[in-house]
Design a protein around this motif. Structure first.
Motif, PDB file in Angstrom:
ATOM      1  N   GLY A  89     -12.520 -36.826 -24.683  1.00 43.38           N
ATOM      2  CA  GLY A  89     -13.365 -36.915 -25.736  1.00 43.38           C
ATOM      3  C   GLY A  89     -14.264 -36.205 -25.696  1.00 43.38           C
ATOM      4  O   GLY A  89     -14.597 -35.210 -25.019  1.00 43.38           O
ATOM      5  N   GLN A  90     -14.766 -35.819 -27.445  1.00 50.17           N
ATOM      6  CA  GLN A  90     -16.184 -34.598 -28.044  1.00 50.17           C
ATOM      7  C   GLN A  90     -17.488 -35.699 -27.190  1.00 50.17           C
ATOM      8  O   GLN A  90     -17.877 -36.968 -28.014  1.00 50.17           O
ATOM      9  N   SER A  91     -18.354 -35.047 -26.794  1.00 47.98           N
ATOM     10  CA  SER A  91     -19.638 -35.409 -26.647  1.00 47.98           C
ATOM     11  C   SER A  91     -20.339 -35.343 -27.997  1.00 47.98           C
ATOM     12  O   SER A  91     -20.645 -34.374 -28.871  1.00 47.98           O
ATOM     13  N   PHE A  92     -20.868 -36.143 -28.443  1.00 49.15           N
ATOM     14  CA  PHE A  92     -22.051 -36.030 -29.961  1.00 49.15           C
ATOM     15  C   PHE A  92     -22.771 -35.713 -30.030  1.00 49.15           C
ATOM     16  O   PHE A  92     -23.466 -34.840 -30.506  1.00 49.15           O
ATOM     17  N   ARG A  93     -23.719 -35.533 -28.065  1.00 50.89           N
ATOM     18  CA  ARG A  93     -24.958 -34.835 -28.616  1.00 50.89           C
ATOM     19  C   ARG A  93     -24.720 -33.135 -27.913  1.00 50.89           C
ATOM     20  O   ARG A  93     -25.111 -32.283 -29.622  1.00 50.89           O
ATOM     21  N   TYR A  94     -23.511 -32.630 -27.651  1.00 50.39           N
ATOM     22  CA  TYR A  94     -23.103 -31.634 -27.881  1.00 50.39           C
ATOM     23  C   TYR A  94     -22.102 -30.920 -28.385  1.00 50.39           C
ATOM     24  O   TYR A  94     -21.946 -29.889 -28.217  1.00 50.39           O
ATOM     25  N   ASP A  95     -20.987 -32.262 -28.723  1.00 44.42           N
ATOM     26  CA  ASP A  95     -20.372 -31.467 -30.015  1.00 44.42           C
ATOM     27  C   ASP A  95     -19.713 -30.587 -28.933  1.00 44.42           C
ATOM     28  O   ASP A  95     -18.867 -29.099 -29.686  1.00 44.42           O
ATOM     29  N   GLN A  96     -19.147 -31.197 -27.681  1.00 46.14           N
ATOM     30  CA  GLN A  96     -18.298 -29.987 -26.413  1.00 46.14           C
ATOM     31  C   GLN A  96     -17.186 -31.300 -25.874  1.00 46.14           C
ATOM     32  O   GLN A  96     -18.279 -32.698 -25.404  1.00 46.14           O
ATOM     33  N   PRO A 105     -16.356 -31.284 -19.241  1.00 51.39           N
ATOM     34  CA  PRO A 105     -16.465 -30.060 -18.500  1.00 51.39           C
ATOM     35  C   PRO A 105     -18.569 -30.452 -18.384  1.00 51.39           C
ATOM     36  O   PRO A 105     -18.370 -29.224 -17.683  1.00 51.39           O
ATOM     37  N   ILE A 106     -18.246 -31.099 -19.224  1.00 50.23           N
ATOM     38  CA  ILE A 106     -20.015 -31.445 -19.068  1.00 50.23           C
ATOM     39  C   ILE A 106     -20.243 -31.964 -17.984  1.00 50.23           C
ATOM     40  O   ILE A 106     -21.652 -31.535 -16.882  1.00 50.23           O
ATOM     41  N   VAL A 107     -19.908 -33.041 -17.554  1.00 49.98           N
ATOM     42  CA  VAL A 107     -20.278 -33.836 -16.295  1.00 49.98           C
ATOM     43  C   VAL A 107     -19.908 -33.264 -15.459  1.00 49.98           C
ATOM     44  O   VAL A 107     -20.442 -32.596 -14.120  1.00 49.98           O
ATOM     45  N   LEU A 108     -18.761 -32.147 -15.186  1.00 54.55           N
ATOM     46  CA  LEU A 108     -17.980 -31.517 -13.741  1.00 54.55           C
ATOM     47  C   LEU A 108     -19.461 -30.007 -14.023  1.00 54.55           C
ATOM     48  O   LEU A 108     -19.592 -30.559 -12.745  1.00 54.55           O
ATOM     49  N   GLU A 109     -19.779 -29.357 -14.814  1.00 50.92           N
ATOM     50  CA  GLU A 109     -20.430 -28.789 -14.393  1.00 50.92           C
ATOM     51  C   GLU A 109     -22.006 -29.212 -14.048  1.00 50.92           C
ATOM     52  O   GLU A 109     -22.845 -28.152 -13.370  1.00 50.92           O
ATOM     53  N   ARG A 110     -22.249 -30.288 -13.978  1.00 49.90           N
ATOM     54  CA  ARG A 110     -23.573 -30.946 -13.230  1.00 49.90           C
ATOM     55  C   ARG A 110     -23.396 -31.473 -11.632  1.00 49.90           C
ATOM     56  O   ARG A 110     -24.013 -32.060 -11.302  1.00 49.90           O
ATOM     57  N   LEU A 111     -21.630 -31.485 -11.551  1.00 50.62           N
ATOM     58  CA  LEU A 111     -21.836 -32.181 -10.109  1.00 50.62           C
ATOM     59  C   LEU A 111     -22.209 -31.246  -8.823  1.00 50.62           C
ATOM     60  O   LEU A 111     -23.109 -32.066  -7.966  1.00 50.62           O
ATOM     61  N   PRO A 112     -22.718 -30.126  -9.010  1.00 55.69           N
ATOM     62  CA  PRO A 112     -23.461 -29.468  -7.930  1.00 55.69           C
ATOM     63  C   PRO A 112     -24.625 -29.552  -8.047  1.00 55.69           C
ATOM     64  O   PRO A 112     -24.724 -29.822  -6.676  1.00 55.69           O
ATOM     65  N   GLY A 136     -27.268 -37.275 -12.708  1.00 60.04           N
ATOM     66  CA  GLY A 136     -27.740 -38.472 -12.868  1.00 60.04           C
ATOM     67  C   GLY A 136     -28.860 -39.014 -14.384  1.00 60.04           C
ATOM     68  O   GLY A 136     -28.851 -39.364 -14.736  1.00 60.04           O
ATOM     69  N   GLN A 137     -29.412 -36.993 -14.438  1.00 57.16           N
ATOM     70  CA  GLN A 137     -30.220 -37.257 -15.706  1.00 57.16           C
ATOM     71  C   GLN A 137     -29.551 -37.218 -17.161  1.00 57.16           C
ATOM     72  O   GLN A 137     -29.824 -37.512 -18.239  1.00 57.16           O
ATOM     73  N   LEU A 138     -27.727 -36.245 -16.442  1.00 62.12           N
ATOM     74  CA  LEU A 138     -27.280 -36.304 -17.914  1.00 62.12           C
ATOM     75  C   LEU A 138     -26.480 -38.273 -18.448  1.00 62.12           C
ATOM     76  O   LEU A 138     -26.772 -38.146 -19.656  1.00 62.12           O
ATOM     77  N   ILE A 172     -19.678 -38.705 -22.749  1.00 52.78           N
ATOM     78  CA  ILE A 172     -20.190 -38.597 -21.681  1.00 52.78           C
ATOM     79  C   ILE A 172     -20.030 -39.692 -20.805  1.00 52.78           C
ATOM     80  O   ILE A 172     -20.679 -39.855 -19.393  1.00 52.78           O
ATOM     81  N   VAL A 173     -21.198 -40.906 -21.835  1.00 53.19           N
ATOM     82  CA  VAL A 173     -21.339 -42.023 -20.488  1.00 53.19           C
ATOM     83  C   VAL A 173     -19.258 -42.901 -19.738  1.00 53.19           C
ATOM     84  O   VAL A 173     -19.607 -42.244 -18.618  1.00 53.19           O
ATOM     85  N   GLN A 174     -18.362 -42.349 -20.192  1.00 47.89           N
ATOM     86  CA  GLN A 174     -17.229 -43.181 -19.585  1.00 47.89           C
ATOM     87  C   GLN A 174     -16.932 -42.523 -19.208  1.00 47.89           C
ATOM     88  O   GLN A 174     -16.282 -42.223 -17.341  1.00 47.89           O
ATOM     89  N   ALA A 175     -17.362 -40.656 -18.835  1.00 47.98           N
ATOM     90  CA  ALA A 175     -16.386 -39.564 -18.230  1.00 47.98           C
ATOM     91  C   ALA A 175     -17.508 -39.447 -16.931  1.00 47.98           C
ATOM     92  O   ALA A 175     -16.561 -39.545 -16.029  1.00 47.98           O
ATOM     93  N   ALA A 176     -19.040 -39.894 -16.455  1.00 43.17           N
ATOM     94  CA  ALA A 176     -18.977 -39.958 -15.895  1.00 43.17           C
ATOM     95  C   ALA A 176     -19.551 -41.119 -15.004  1.00 43.17           C
ATOM     96  O   ALA A 176     -19.172 -40.931 -13.468  1.00 43.17           O
ATOM     97  N   VAL A 177     -19.245 -42.227 -15.605  1.00 41.51           N
ATOM     98  CA  VAL A 177     -18.689 -43.461 -14.819  1.00 41.51           C
ATOM     99  C   VAL A 177     -17.495 -42.983 -13.854  1.00 41.51           C
ATOM    100  O   VAL A 177     -17.148 -43.508 -12.568  1.00 41.51           O
ATOM    101  N   PHE A 178     -16.177 -42.507 -15.053  1.00 42.04           N
ATOM    102  CA  PHE A 178     -14.995 -42.308 -13.970  1.00 42.04           C
ATOM    103  C   PHE A 178     -15.283 -41.769 -13.211  1.00 42.04           C
ATOM    104  O   PHE A 178     -14.601 -41.797 -11.903  1.00 42.04           O
ATOM    105  N   VAL A 179     -16.123 -39.913 -13.361  1.00 43.30           N
ATOM    106  CA  VAL A 179     -15.973 -39.431 -12.239  1.00 43.30           C
ATOM    107  C   VAL A 179     -16.700 -39.815 -10.815  1.00 43.30           C
ATOM    108  O   VAL A 179     -16.517 -39.907  -9.839  1.00 43.30           O
ATOM    109  N   ILE A 180     -17.499 -41.092 -11.094  1.00 42.82           N
ATOM    110  CA  ILE A 180     -18.627 -41.929  -9.860  1.00 42.82           C
ATOM    111  C   ILE A 180     -17.546 -42.602  -9.602  1.00 42.82           C
ATOM    112  O   ILE A 180     -17.953 -42.822  -7.801  1.00 42.82           O
TER     113      ILE A 180
END
Lengths: 518, 305
Positions: B77-84, B88-95, B258-260, B272-280
């Motif tokens: 789904g789309q992030s409301f905040r980033y409209d993207q 990918p936004i979550v994965l971008e933060r992994l490194p 974490g910050q995300l 974003i919450v759903q995608a992040a929890v899924f990845v975590i």
């Protein structure tokens, strides 16, 4: 794997250096951010509590995002430091008739990618936000019917109805001019990742939740930009933001908690600045039949019980001004008599309550957000204590912001709720937005025909002097009837490095070229 | 071994399904992003339009079915905040988060192995008392407080490290120390107890009675076997690490997951919450699986079948 072992190796070295009590200033490169001189570059580093939302200038309503955008984009007209309208991308303007404004555009302006700025860009930008109801700023631009291109450097902006505040609308969030050709050729998503404007600074790099870097635009049409590089850092934790300022990691830190102001003042090389903002803290009062606050004597007693001056002094370290109106100085239609004043009189409050039949006290609920505004929780607690002093037992309901806004939206608060409102229009019209009987339904249930009439007339009145009178009259009525009890105008607290000169603006914009080296 | 792996992977499917369901329901019943997104001047009409545009006007089960069918195509789904798109936004933060997690693990290991061994071999000495006391303290100190203290002492007072942000290796030191301390405390206690257990065993006594030097006994015989539970614990610390990064990243404005997540929760950015929890969740499950495998490899006596 190589990288991991590298990291661990260097890490061990760093640790052993630490253990040996060797406190060499590490990472000179990183500390240089705040020194403002990277290889002779003039760098300005600003830290705020949150990252920008993004680059869709029409799809956010976030002052701190706009504070950054103003360095990249230009409006047709802009407000100077005294809130006077000045030419920006438009050099002159006139009203052709009640609903048509003609703007002459500045010639020879180029976007950061080299495209010339023309009438087509104005049409594209304003019609996008006025025509797409999914955009968050749509409500502030839907008054625009169309933008007519007269010639390359002349546009007519046509509104649905007479629009006395059009210039205010065009000098705020959502009015930055966008490059139509660039967006049409590359698509919106490309613009979001590589934004282009006409402003003094152009986009360089954005690492979300970390930093946004802008660099000087040598082709800027106005005065040469003062800085080579701007770094906007996002540091959500207050203590960390203050520490960055104290160590010289940043030049300017916004949103400093009152408790840290003294520390910054005492520290060598930093000082604090407080500046008025457009935000006014208030209590919205339920006047619905059957509520104890439906009785005007009870509402007046609540107002008289609260010592705004004490709140500002004790909780906000002096960072605020008591007020009885939401239309503070710097806004069109303000009422000077109602500003910088408070009616604190607990004895009279007790009398009023007795008159209203509550000699033995009364009970009500005060709802307030916690963690949304500067010291909101402490403010609400002090108000609760002050109400208690005169015999009003207020049950305090503290809510985190998202629950608060759900309740706010569904209009299910009880007698009182505390909220702070801004005013990006710098005009009285916005301050009465929720007091129209139509909009007040279910919230304050305020219903005053005279106020409705005054507001309706003023909304489309093209005669400024008359319009001002109408709003001042409306403010007098509201101050007396108290559907909203205004508490104080809030200040913004800044921590500033001694190496720069910074004067806060009422609109809280951070224009880098208004900040200079000492 | 193969059978065990296949079984573990098959168990993964219902677990992940349950996780998506729980997170989806939690995110959707606890509040509504619409009112956070709208300006104060918005009308009820604006609200209705936005709610519809986000598909939040549909009944919850309809929304869930839509969410799941998109998810199966890898779309969170789309992030409301980033409209993207959210993933990918979550994965971008992994490194950034991995970098911090690995550094913290290194800190924890470097601190805990020597201390744990020392504490066990010098049992009941002043060292032991000091180390076990320190471990309790390290475990009890909240990350939040420790991080701020480190900033005040090492950055503001000494100017030894940058206060916040991500950049050079020096930026990594304070957050890694903050996050590593709690884990180090736990690992120290574990290494100590598992060393003690082994030092009391038959074969150690045998080794000693053969006249082997104490250093060889400790390092060659005892420590190796004492490491088995430690490796497992290291893998199981992943969840502690993730919890710790939420706080630590916010304090040091470290641009990781974490910050995300914290920001996304505050802005009710559901996708974003759903995608992040899924990845975590996937990361936690994977690291537990790894722990099992390593344990099995180190200690052939364990059978999973």
């Amino acid at each position: 794997m190589k990288r991991v072992s590298m990291i661990s190796l260097v890490f061990l070295l760093a640790l052993s250096a630490l253990a040996a009590g060797c406190s060499q200033p590490a990472g000179n490169s990183s500390q240089a951010d705040g020194q403002g001189m990277d290889d002779g570059e003039k760098v300005l580093t600003i830290a705020s509590g949150n990252d920008i939302v993004g680059f869709d200038i029409h799809d956010h309503n976030n002052t701190s995002t706009e504070a950054v955008h103003v360095n990249m984009f230009n409006y047709l007209v802009r407000k100077d430091a005294n809130q006077q309208i000045q030419p920006d991308l438009a050099v002159s303007w006139e009203t052709v008739n009640e609903t048509t404004w003609r703007f002459q555009l500045r010639e020879g302006v180029a976007f950061h990618n080299g495209d010339p700025f023309t009438a087509a860009d104005v049409k594209f930008t304003l019609e996008r936000v006025a025509g797409d109801n999914k955009l968050l700023e749509y409500g502030n631009y839907k008054q625009i019917k169309e933008v007519k291109v007269v010639d390359e450097h002349t546009v007519d902006i046509i509104t649905h109805a007479p629009e006395p505040v059009l210039l205010n609308r065009l000098s705020r969030l959502g009015s930055g001019m966008l490059p139509s050709t660039y967006i049409e050729e590359n698509g919106w998503d490309h613009f979001l990742s590589q934004p282009v404007g006409t402003g003094p600074y152009k986009f360089s790099e954005w690492i979300r939740d970390d930093r946004l870097i802008l660099v000087k635009n040598d082709q800027y049409f106005g005065d040469q930009p003062k800085w080579d590089k701007l770094i906007f850092r996002s540091i959500p934790e207050d203590a960390t933001r203050v520490a960055e300022l104290l160590t010289g990691g940043v030049d300017l830190a916004v949103n400093i908690p009152p408790s840290d102001l003294q520390r910054i003042e005492e520290n060598q090389g930093t000082h604090t600045v407080q500046g008025s903002t457009q935000r006014v803290m208030l209590l919205a009062v339920r006047m619905t039949d059957g509520a104890v606050t439906a009785d005007h004597r009870v509402r007046e007693a609540i107002d008289l019980a609260i010592d705004e001056q004490a709140i500002v002094r004790n909780i906000l370290a002096g960072g605020g001004t008591p007020t009885r109106t939401r239309v503070t100085p710097g806004n069109f239609g303000g009422h000077p008599d109602l500003y910088d004043t408070s009616l604190y009189d607990p004895e009279r409050a007790k009398k009023l309550l007795a008159e209203a039949g509550y000699a033995s006290g009364l009970e009500l609920t005060l709802s307030a957000p916690s963690g949304r505004y500067l010291k909101d929780k402490e403010t609400a607690e002090l108000i609760m204590a002050m109400l208690g002093e005169v015999g009003i037992k207020a049950n305090l309901e503290l809510l985190e912001w998202s629950s608060f806004s759900s309740r706010y939206k569904s209009k299910t608060f009880h007698e009182l709720f505390m909220i702070a409102y801004g005013n990006s229009m710098f005009d009285a019209s916005l301050a009465f937005d929720r007091l129209f009987s139509e909009r007040a339904k279910g919230e304050t249930d305020y219903n005053n025909e005279e106020v409705d009439a005054l507001l309706t007339e003023a909304e489309q009145n093209m005669n400024p002097a008359e319009r001002e009178k109408q709003y001042q009259r409306a403010q007098e009525i509201v101050a007396d009837e108290r559907p909203q009890i205004y508490l104080f105008q809030m200040d913004a607290n800044y921590g500033v490095s001694d190496r720069i000169r910074f004067q806060p603006r009422l609109d809280e914009m951070l224009l880098a070229d208004e900040i200079s080296l000492q | 071994m193969k059978r065990y792996l296949v079984k573990a992977l098959l168990q993964l499917v219902p677990v992940m399904f349950l996780i998506t369901l729980i997170v989806f329901v939690l995110v959707h019943v606890t509040g509504d992003p619409v009112d956070l997104m709208l300006a104060d001047t918005a009308t009820d009409e604006d609200r209705r339009i936005l709610t519809q545009a986000l598909g939040l006007d549909q009944p919850l089960h309809v929304q869930y079915v839509r969410f799941m069918s998109n998810l199966l195509q890898g779309d969170f789904g789309q992030s409301f905040r980033y409209d993207q798109p959210a993933l990918p936004i979550v994965l971008e933060r992994l490194p950034a988060s991995f970098e911090l997690a690995i550094a913290s693990m290194i800190v924890a290991t470097v601190i805990s192995i020597p201390l744990g061994i020392l504490s066990a071999t010098k049992r009941n000495s002043i060292f032991d008392l000091f180390i076990t006391g320190g471990a309790v303290l390290g475990k009890a100190m909240p990350n939040f407080w420790l991080g701020i203290m480190l900033i005040l002492m090492l950055s503001v007072e000494l100017g030894a490290f940058p206060v916040s942000g991500r950049g050079s290796l020096f930026h990594l030191v304070l957050p890694a120390l903050t996050l590593g301390t709690g884990i180090a405390a736990e690992m120290t206690r574990l290494i100590r107890s598992s060393m003690l257990e082994i030092l009391g065993q038959e074969y150690i006594r045998t080794a000693r009675s053969k006249g082997l030097r104490e250093a060889i006994v400790i390092n060659k015989h005892a420590f190796r076997n004492a490491l088995i539970p430690v490796v497992t614990i290291m893998a199981l610390q992943t969840s502690t690490l993730i919890g710790g990064t939420l706080i630590t990243e916010t304090i040091f404005s470290w641009p990781g997951m974490g910050q995300l997540v914290i920001q996304a929760v505050n802005t009710r950015d559901m996708a974003i919450v759903q995608a992040a929890v899924f990845v975590i969740a996937l990361l936690v499950i994977a690291s537990n699986l790894m722990a099992d495998l390593v344990y099995r490899y180190l200690d052939p006596r364990i059978k999973y079948d």
